[in-house]
Scaffold this active site. Structure first.
Site, PDB file in Angstrom:
ATOM      1  N   HIS A  95       0.846  -1.197   0.000  1.00 18.14           N
ATOM      2  CA  HIS A  95       0.000   0.000   0.000  1.00 18.14           C
ATOM      3  C   HIS A  95       0.878   1.243   0.000  1.00 18.14           C
ATOM      4  O   HIS A  95       1.971   1.250   0.568  1.00 18.14           O
ATOM      5  CB  HIS A  95      -0.982   0.020   1.174  1.00 18.14           C
ATOM      6  CG  HIS A  95      -0.368   0.123   2.533  1.00 18.14           C
ATOM      7  ND1 HIS A  95      -0.072   1.328   3.139  1.00 18.14           N
ATOM      8  CD2 HIS A  95       0.004  -0.833   3.425  1.00 18.14           C
ATOM      9  CE1 HIS A  95       0.442   1.110   4.335  1.00 18.14           C
ATOM     10  NE2 HIS A  95       0.509  -0.193   4.539  1.00 18.14           N
ATOM     11  N   ASP A  97      -0.498   4.472   0.765  1.00 15.20           N
ATOM     12  CA  ASP A  97      -0.958   5.499   1.703  1.00 15.20           C
ATOM     13  C   ASP A  97      -0.183   5.368   3.009  1.00 15.20           C
ATOM     14  O   ASP A  97       0.284   4.280   3.372  1.00 15.20           O
ATOM     15  CB  ASP A  97      -2.468   5.394   1.947  1.00 15.20           C
ATOM     16  CG  ASP A  97      -2.899   4.045   2.517  1.00 15.20           C
ATOM     17  OD1 ASP A  97      -2.400   3.015   2.028  1.00 15.20           O
ATOM     18  OD2 ASP A  97      -3.724   4.021   3.449  1.00 15.20           O
ATOM     19  N   ASP A 132       6.656   1.645   6.221  1.00 15.63           N
ATOM     20  CA  ASP A 132       5.230   1.283   6.139  1.00 15.63           C
ATOM     21  C   ASP A 132       4.497   2.206   5.167  1.00 15.63           C
ATOM     22  O   ASP A 132       4.045   3.271   5.559  1.00 15.63           O
ATOM     23  CB  ASP A 132       4.626   1.362   7.540  1.00 15.63           C
ATOM     24  CG  ASP A 132       3.180   0.914   7.590  1.00 15.63           C
ATOM     25  OD1 ASP A 132       2.723   0.239   6.654  1.00 15.63           O
ATOM     26  OD2 ASP A 132       2.513   1.265   8.576  1.00 15.63           O
ATOM     27  N   GLU A 166      -5.175   1.364   3.157  1.00 13.41           N
ATOM     28  CA  GLU A 166      -4.830   0.473   4.262  1.00 13.41           C
ATOM     29  C   GLU A 166      -4.806   1.178   5.605  1.00 13.41           C
ATOM     30  O   GLU A 166      -5.211   0.614   6.618  1.00 13.41           O
ATOM     31  CB  GLU A 166      -3.466  -0.169   3.982  1.00 13.41           C
ATOM     32  CG  GLU A 166      -3.176  -1.404   4.831  1.00 13.41           C
ATOM     33  CD  GLU A 166      -2.636  -1.077   6.210  1.00 13.41           C
ATOM     34  OE1 GLU A 166      -2.724  -1.933   7.109  1.00 13.41           O
ATOM     35  OE2 GLU A 166      -2.119   0.038   6.407  1.00 13.41           O
ATOM     36  N   GLU A 167      -4.331   2.414   5.636  1.00 14.07           N
ATOM     37  CA  GLU A 167      -4.170   3.117   6.907  1.00 14.07           C
ATOM     38  C   GLU A 167      -5.462   3.750   7.414  1.00 14.07           C
ATOM     39  O   GLU A 167      -5.505   4.256   8.535  1.00 14.07           O
ATOM     40  CB  GLU A 167      -3.094   4.204   6.793  1.00 14.07           C
ATOM     41  CG  GLU A 167      -1.708   3.698   6.405  1.00 14.07           C
ATOM     42  CD  GLU A 167      -1.024   2.904   7.506  1.00 14.07           C
ATOM     43  OE1 GLU A 167      -1.674   2.579   8.520  1.00 14.07           O
ATOM     44  OE2 GLU A 167       0.162   2.592   7.337  1.00 14.07           O
ATOM     45  N   HIS A 435       4.365   4.134  12.055  1.00 16.09           N
ATOM     46  CA  HIS A 435       3.298   4.984  12.602  1.00 16.09           C
ATOM     47  C   HIS A 435       3.824   6.033  13.581  1.00 16.09           C
ATOM     48  O   HIS A 435       3.059   6.909  13.987  1.00 16.09           O
ATOM     49  CB  HIS A 435       2.187   4.176  13.285  1.00 16.09           C
ATOM     50  CG  HIS A 435       1.341   3.380  12.343  1.00 16.09           C
ATOM     51  ND1 HIS A 435       0.028   3.057  12.617  1.00 16.09           N
ATOM     52  CD2 HIS A 435       1.595   2.838  11.144  1.00 16.09           C
ATOM     53  CE1 HIS A 435      -0.464   2.342  11.616  1.00 16.09           C
ATOM     54  NE2 HIS A 435       0.468   2.192  10.714  1.00 16.09           N
TER      55      HIS A 435
END
Length: 465
Positions: A95, A97, A132, A166-167, A435
């Site tokens: 992903h 995003d 990520d 996804e996020e 994150h």
């Protein structure tokens, strides 16, 4: 060609591509592809990703979207390149995003200004999304380029899914795939999800389970409007304090375990996580105790956890006012055991919140997003998966671990491909701080994991001959 020479040849190809892959990753980090931020639009990053894969041997890579119940997904990069007759098909997932980032908390660089840092034992690239999950995108690129010797056609079927939801916790794509398991765009013999990681740098691991996720808003209203706290404080309940009382009931005050009755757990013989390593990686202060019952691995991979990830209506410390708050909302993120039904979990959470609400207050509990947990593995190529990862790291030891995080689409892909191998791996080891502030990725991890994926694709190609 022997297995040893094949590994050496693949490793050399990846190393030859690595400088360009590292630069590509840095350029992707510059893209502010925050799902919740429409400026710049996610389509800008999606088009860049599609162009990169067209150059890596997937000429049909294009930006598209799916719809479900009147909603349209974020831009989706998809490709379908059939292989020779009899060759297996692999679906590569990542992903583009990323999470929002508060630049005031970053110390190495600004979130969207990639910075390479030589840290002695390794080189790391800092920036939001470096690990990520833009590292996953670059892993796939490198593996495909290593598979195409001298620019030849791909010897296996390849499908590509790089999403932009996804996020967000509320994926239209995941809902579409779950409701349409027969959609052949998402079918494959092997599904490779490049969005997890190893135990540590240089310690390879396959993720065997993912926890599920439930995101819920709890809204409380006690007054019709703001009123003076001195004139009306006492008899009139403050909404924020009322909400705080409700939130406090979500954890056992002694153990710290989630205190919502009825939520399940899944205990499994995962390798133990040393407490000192966990404290260091999580940044737990020396004087603060760890919480929860069971081992750290059990808590991280198979038991529920609860976090307040957003507040609305909370009084401002920067501009305090002597008023009672009339309404307040908390966004709650609940991680679930891998086999927990998210709908059942929502019913249990809602019943708990309504049952503990004080002063006759009637909270409104609204689901925002949900995702089922996953158990990986499964198909005919597990030996090839483990062998590829072990060879890439030059070891015979590959750990099987759980993952505390959740990837909403994966459960739908699992259901749509029940007999396929589901491979969960990637570059997001603990030092990556996904994150969080100062997110980064290890150059050595990117190299080794790209080699692992290239070796897996090479092995799959052997089954088609």
């Amino acid at each position: 060609m022997t297995a040893t020479s094949s590994t050496r040849d693949v490793r050399e190809r990846v190393r030859g591509h690595l400088p360009a892959l590292w630069r590509t990753l840095a350029e992707l980090v510059r893209d502010r592809s925050v799902g919740a931020d429409p400026d710049p639009p996610l389509a800008v990053t999606a088009e860049k990703v599609a162009a990169l894969f067209r150059g890596a041997g997937l000429p049909g890579a294009a930006v598209t979207a799916v719809t479900h119940e009147g909603r349209t997904s974020a831009p989706l990069v998809h490709a379908d390149a059939p292989g020779p007759p009899g060759a297996p098909t692999v679906l590569l997932y990542a992903h583009y995003d990323v999470q929002p980032a508060d630049g005031s908390k970053w110390t190495v660089t600004a979130p969207f200004e990639p910075k390479e840092v030589d840290e002695g034992d390794d080189t790391r690239l800092y920036g939001r999304g470096a690990a990520d999950d833009k590292s996953g995108i670059v892993m796939h690129l490198g593996a495909l380029e290593a598979l195409r010797a001298n620019g030849s056609d791909l010897p296996i079927g390849v499908k590509l899914v790089v999403e932009g939801e996804e996020e967000g916790g509320d994926s239209v794509l995941a809902a579409h795939v779950a409701a349409n398991p027969g959609d052949t765009r998402f079918h494959a013999d092997v599904v490779v999800v490049a969005d997890t990681g190893n135990l540590a740098v240089g310690r390879p691991a396959l993720t065997s389970t993912l926890r599920g996720a439930l995101v819920v808003d709890v809204a409380v209203r006690t007054l019709r409007h703001e009123v003076h706290s001195g004139v009306h404080g006492g008899p009139a309940p403050d909404a924020f304090l009322t909400l705080a009382q409700i939130l406090a009931t979500l954890q056992d005050p002694v153990t710290g375990d989630v205190a919502v009755p009825g939520l399940g757990v899944l205990d499994h013989p995962w390798p133990e996580v040393p407490p000192e390593e966990f404290r260091r990686d999580a940044g737990v202060l020396d004087e603060v105790d760890l919480i929860g019952s069971g081992t750290i691995a059990q808590q991280l991979y198979g038991r529920p956890s609860v976090t307040v990830v957003g507040l609305a209506g909370a009084p401002s410390a920067a501009r305090p006012a002597n008023v009672l708050t009339p309404s307040a909302t908390a966004r709650i993120s609940l991680r679930l055991a891998p086999d927990q039904d998210p709908d059942r979990a929502f019913a249990l959470l809602r019943r708990h919140v309504l049952g503990v609400a004080p002063f006759g207050v009637r909270p409104v509990v609204t689901p925002v997003g949900r995702g089922a947990g996953v158990t990986a593995g499964g198909g005919a190529f597990q030996a090839e998966v483990e062998a590829a990862l072990a060879a890439a790291y030059g070891t015979t030891e590959v750990a099987h671990v759980g993952q505390g995080g959740s990837i909403p689409l994966v459960a739908a892909l699992r259901a749509a491909n029940p007999r396929a191998d589901l491979v969960l791996w990637g570059c997001e080891e603990p030092r990556a701080r996904i994150h969080g502030d100062d997110e980064s990725v290890s150059r050595s991890e990117l190299e080794h994991m790209t080699v692992a994926e290239a070796l897996l694709l090479h092995a799959l190609a052997g089954h088609g001959r």
